[in-house]
Design a protein around this motif. Structure first.
Motif, PDB file in Angstrom:
ATOM      1  N   THR A 101       0.827  -1.213   0.000  1.00 25.19           N
ATOM      2  CA  THR A 101       0.000   0.000   0.000  1.00 25.19           C
ATOM      3  C   THR A 101       0.858   1.258   0.000  1.00 25.19           C
ATOM      4  N   GLU A 104       2.578   1.786  -3.371  1.00 22.66           N
ATOM      5  CA  GLU A 104       1.620   2.175  -4.407  1.00 22.66           C
ATOM      6  C   GLU A 104       1.165   3.621  -4.236  1.00 22.66           C
ATOM      7  N   SER A 105       1.303   4.153  -3.016  1.00 19.87           N
ATOM      8  CA  SER A 105       0.847   5.522  -2.756  1.00 19.87           C
ATOM      9  C   SER A 105       1.866   6.584  -3.173  1.00 19.87           C
TER      10      SER A 105
END
Length: 214
Positions: A101, A104-105
């Motif tokens: 996460t 991907e941010s």
């Protein structure tokens, strides 16, 4: 004997068990962090493979801890071995999930700029993506640690080290002398250990997170 009197008399032994509990948790989380972060970096930019890995790791959380400890006994026997392996299997998922996460941010513009500077895939991950994703990654390690502190207490069922020994012994002798004190001391020790490790992660986050992204 009152609970305070019990603590005063047994505190040295309780402190040893608390130290053992902390050691087994930190060893397991350290291994899980290396696996989870490493796999997360390797899977960056590969959403299909990342979903498969997360599904497999997440499946481990559906296995009851007592059942998992029991399955590991024929392979690893009793004691610290099955305790550490079980904790690693449980701790990998939150660390891997938060690593994926967090990576991907990272804004695509930052990734493109790093690529334009000639940085390769692993160099971009080490110098750009991981530092930016670090707060999210550390939050996953923190969650895994809190979870492991609780599960490690159940490891007393396979003779695992730690405060679970007090809890299980007390429950086995419930109604006997100091049985309730043992359960309360073990439970209180687990709670205090969790609070201490949580505070450690708060301090670690402040020390290792860049002010620009905190």
């Amino acid at each position: 004997m009152s609970f305070s009197e019990y603590l005063d008399r047994e505190w040295p032994d309780i402190a040893v068990l608390m130290t053992q509990h902390a050691q087994v948790v930190l060893i397991a989380v350290g291994i899980a962090a290396a696996l989870g972060v490493g796999l997360g970096v390797a899977l960056a930019g590969r959403p299909r493979a990342a979903r498969v890995a997360l599904s497999v790791a997440g499946t481990m959380l559906t296995i009851p801890s007592l059942a998992l400890f029991g399955l590991l006994i024929p392979l690893l026997g009793l004691g610290a071995g099955p305790t550490i392996v079980a904790l690693v299997l449980y701790a990998v998922f939150p660390i891997l999930r938060n690593t994926v996460t967090g990576l991907e941010s990272v804004p695509a513009a930052v990734e493109d700029a790093a690529r334009g500077m000639g940085l390769g895939r692993w160099e971009r991950a080490r110098r750009i993506r991981l530092p930016l994703a670090w707060p999210v990654v550390l939050a996953g390690v923190r969650t895994a640690t809190m979870m492991s502190v609780a599960i490690a207490a159940i490891a007393a069922a396979v003779n695992g080290p730690g405060l679970g020994e007090l809890i299980f012994d007390g429950l086995a002798r419930i109604g006997g002398a100091n049985a309730l004190n043992q359960v309360l001391a073990g439970t209180l020790g687990v709670t205090l250990l969790a609070l201490a490790l949580d505070l450690l992660f708060v301090v670690l986050s402040r020390l290792t997170t860049s002010r620009g992204i905190s």
